[in-house]
Design a protein around this motif. Structure first.
Motif, PDB file in Angstrom:
ATOM      1  N   MET A 172     -26.248  24.693 -10.493  1.00  0.00           N
ATOM      2  CA  MET A 172     -25.682  24.074 -11.490  1.00  0.00           C
ATOM      3  C   MET A 172     -24.119  24.021 -11.531  1.00  0.00           C
ATOM      4  N   ILE A 173     -23.547  25.144 -10.832  1.00  0.00           N
ATOM      5  CA  ILE A 173     -21.948  24.925 -10.865  1.00  0.00           C
ATOM      6  C   ILE A 173     -21.693  23.928  -9.616  1.00  0.00           C
ATOM      7  N   CYS A 174     -22.585  24.034  -8.536  1.00  0.00           N
ATOM      8  CA  CYS A 174     -22.344  22.835  -7.659  1.00  0.00           C
ATOM      9  C   CYS A 174     -22.432  21.537  -8.039  1.00  0.00           C
ATOM     10  N   LEU A 175     -23.473  21.369  -8.784  1.00  0.00           N
ATOM     11  CA  LEU A 175     -23.704  19.803  -9.432  1.00  0.00           C
ATOM     12  C   LEU A 175     -22.608  19.464 -10.404  1.00  0.00           C
ATOM     13  N   VAL A 176     -22.407  20.205 -11.362  1.00  0.00           N
ATOM     14  CA  VAL A 176     -21.356  20.064 -12.192  1.00  0.00           C
ATOM     15  C   VAL A 176     -19.770  19.765 -11.376  1.00  0.00           C
ATOM     16  N   SER A 177     -19.501  20.680 -10.340  1.00  0.00           N
ATOM     17  CA  SER A 177     -18.401  20.702  -9.540  1.00  0.00           C
ATOM     18  C   SER A 177     -18.261  19.361  -8.774  1.00  0.00           C
ATOM     19  N   MET A 178     -19.416  19.040  -8.261  1.00  0.00           N
ATOM     20  CA  MET A 178     -19.386  17.842  -7.607  1.00  0.00           C
ATOM     21  C   MET A 178     -19.120  16.374  -8.268  1.00  0.00           C
ATOM     22  N   LEU A 179     -19.302  16.588  -9.515  1.00  0.00           N
ATOM     23  CA  LEU A 179     -18.904  15.248 -10.559  1.00  0.00           C
ATOM     24  C   LEU A 179     -17.426  15.208 -10.867  1.00  0.00           C
ATOM     25  N   ILE A 180     -16.761  16.565 -10.735  1.00  0.00           N
ATOM     26  CA  ILE A 180     -15.568  16.970 -11.109  1.00  0.00           C
ATOM     27  C   ILE A 180     -14.508  16.583  -9.968  1.00  0.00           C
ATOM     28  N   VAL A 181     -15.038  17.162  -8.845  1.00  0.00           N
ATOM     29  CA  VAL A 181     -13.830  17.367  -7.618  1.00  0.00           C
ATOM     30  C   VAL A 181     -13.826  15.956  -7.102  1.00  0.00           C
ATOM     31  N   PRO A 182     -12.372  15.631  -6.735  1.00  0.00           N
ATOM     32  CA  PRO A 182     -11.877  14.264  -6.538  1.00  0.00           C
ATOM     33  C   PRO A 182     -12.299  13.720  -5.002  1.00  0.00           C
ATOM     34  N   ASN A 183     -12.153  14.686  -4.049  1.00  0.00           N
ATOM     35  CA  ASN A 183     -12.366  14.347  -2.568  1.00  0.00           C
ATOM     36  C   ASN A 183     -13.676  14.204  -2.274  1.00  0.00           C
ATOM     37  N   TRP A 184     -13.974  13.379  -1.284  1.00  0.00           N
ATOM     38  CA  TRP A 184     -15.307  13.155  -0.892  1.00  0.00           C
ATOM     39  C   TRP A 184     -16.091  14.212  -0.085  1.00  0.00           C
ATOM     40  N   PRO A 185     -15.267  14.916   0.856  1.00  0.00           N
ATOM     41  CA  PRO A 185     -15.720  15.913   1.967  1.00  0.00           C
ATOM     42  C   PRO A 185     -16.279  17.114   0.807  1.00  0.00           C
ATOM     43  N   ALA A 186     -15.433  17.576  -0.232  1.00  0.00           N
ATOM     44  CA  ALA A 186     -15.996  18.360  -0.990  1.00  0.00           C
ATOM     45  C   ALA A 186     -17.212  18.079  -1.882  1.00  0.00           C
ATOM     46  N   ARG A 187     -17.064  16.788  -2.149  1.00  0.00           N
ATOM     47  CA  ARG A 187     -18.304  16.512  -2.961  1.00  0.00           C
ATOM     48  C   ARG A 187     -19.596  16.489  -2.132  1.00  0.00           C
ATOM     49  N   ALA A 209     -20.103  18.480   0.512  1.00  0.00           N
ATOM     50  CA  ALA A 209     -20.418  19.983   0.601  1.00  0.00           C
ATOM     51  C   ALA A 209     -21.319  20.422  -0.597  1.00  0.00           C
ATOM     52  N   LEU A 210     -20.561  20.200  -1.652  1.00  0.00           N
ATOM     53  CA  LEU A 210     -21.380  20.454  -2.922  1.00  0.00           C
ATOM     54  C   LEU A 210     -22.730  19.992  -3.258  1.00  0.00           C
ATOM     55  N   ALA A 211     -22.726  18.663  -2.910  1.00  0.00           N
ATOM     56  CA  ALA A 211     -24.063  18.134  -3.223  1.00  0.00           C
ATOM     57  C   ALA A 211     -25.225  18.750  -2.066  1.00  0.00           C
ATOM     58  N   CYS A 212     -24.696  18.888  -0.935  1.00  0.00           N
ATOM     59  CA  CYS A 212     -25.673  19.655   0.206  1.00  0.00           C
ATOM     60  C   CYS A 212     -25.871  21.195  -0.382  1.00  0.00           C
ATOM     61  N   GLY A 213     -25.141  21.794  -0.997  1.00  0.00           N
ATOM     62  CA  GLY A 213     -25.528  23.013  -1.528  1.00  0.00           C
ATOM     63  C   GLY A 213     -26.295  23.013  -2.616  1.00  0.00           C
ATOM     64  N   ALA A 214     -26.058  21.993  -3.430  1.00  0.00           N
ATOM     65  CA  ALA A 214     -27.180  21.851  -4.748  1.00  0.00           C
ATOM     66  C   ALA A 214     -28.468  21.360  -4.204  1.00  0.00           C
ATOM     67  N   VAL A 215     -28.794  20.865  -3.079  1.00  0.00           N
ATOM     68  CA  VAL A 215     -29.904  20.401  -2.475  1.00  0.00           C
ATOM     69  C   VAL A 215     -30.642  21.516  -1.532  1.00  0.00           C
ATOM     70  N   VAL A 216     -29.994  22.342  -1.063  1.00  0.00           N
ATOM     71  CA  VAL A 216     -30.264  23.514  -0.329  1.00  0.00           C
ATOM     72  C   VAL A 216     -30.644  24.796  -0.958  1.00  0.00           C
ATOM     73  N   ILE A 217     -29.858  24.806  -1.882  1.00  0.00           N
ATOM     74  CA  ILE A 217     -30.114  26.345  -2.671  1.00  0.00           C
ATOM     75  C   ILE A 217     -31.386  26.329  -3.458  1.00  0.00           C
ATOM     76  N   PRO A 218     -32.151  25.325  -4.169  1.00  0.00           N
ATOM     77  CA  PRO A 218     -33.265  25.736  -4.872  1.00  0.00           C
ATOM     78  C   PRO A 218     -34.391  26.057  -3.700  1.00  0.00           C
ATOM     79  N   ALA A 219     -34.392  25.512  -2.469  1.00  0.00           N
ATOM     80  CA  ALA A 219     -35.378  25.762  -1.534  1.00  0.00           C
ATOM     81  C   ALA A 219     -35.244  27.280  -0.902  1.00  0.00           C
ATOM     82  N   ILE A 220     -33.773  27.520  -0.789  1.00  0.00           N
ATOM     83  CA  ILE A 220     -33.532  28.997  -0.460  1.00  0.00           C
ATOM     84  C   ILE A 220     -33.940  30.050  -1.502  1.00  0.00           C
ATOM     85  N   ALA A 221     -33.532  29.483  -2.685  1.00  0.00           N
ATOM     86  CA  ALA A 221     -33.896  30.413  -4.058  1.00  0.00           C
ATOM     87  C   ALA A 221     -35.594  30.858  -3.990  1.00  0.00           C
ATOM     88  N   VAL A 222     -36.270  29.622  -3.814  1.00  0.00           N
ATOM     89  CA  VAL A 222     -37.686  29.798  -4.000  1.00  0.00           C
ATOM     90  C   VAL A 222     -38.219  30.737  -2.986  1.00  0.00           C
TER      91      VAL A 222
END
Length: 109
Positions: free
Chosen positions: A37-52, A54-67
């Protein structure tokens, strides 16, 4: 006459309770979802695209690893350790003198 037990199992070698194991796995999963959730919210707030990205990739990959981590199951059982309680193998009992004494009618708080 009582039967004598064939072997005594040390309590320190017993597996963790199932309820404790489930609780620990649930806590790890919850922590992973909070990070997502922190990755998702940060993705909307962070202004530069590379960071967005990276955060989007984290938000997509983390649930699979968590399960995968949450469903990994219990720890591998170790064979229980047996203890020999023969009279010549008993541990020495440590004795000490008390630092204070309690009189009649007194109690510790």
């Amino acid at each position: 006459m009582r039967k004598k037990a064939s072997e005594v199992v040390s309590i320190t070698s017993v597996r963790r309770a199932l309820s404790e194991d489930v609780e620990a796995r649930s806590r790890r999963y919850l922590f992973s979802m909070i990070v997502r959730m922190i990755c998702l919210v940060s993705m909307l707030i962070v202004p530069n695209w590379p960071a967005r990205v990276a955060l989007a990739c984290g938000a997509v990959v983390i649930p699979a690893i968590a399960v995968l981590v949450a469903n990994a199951g219990r720890e591998k059982p170790t064979p229980p350790q047996t203890v020999d309680y023969s009279p010549h193998n008993l541990p020495a009992i440590a004795t000490s003198t008390p630092r204070f004494t309690i009189g009649d009618g007194e109690y510790l708080r």
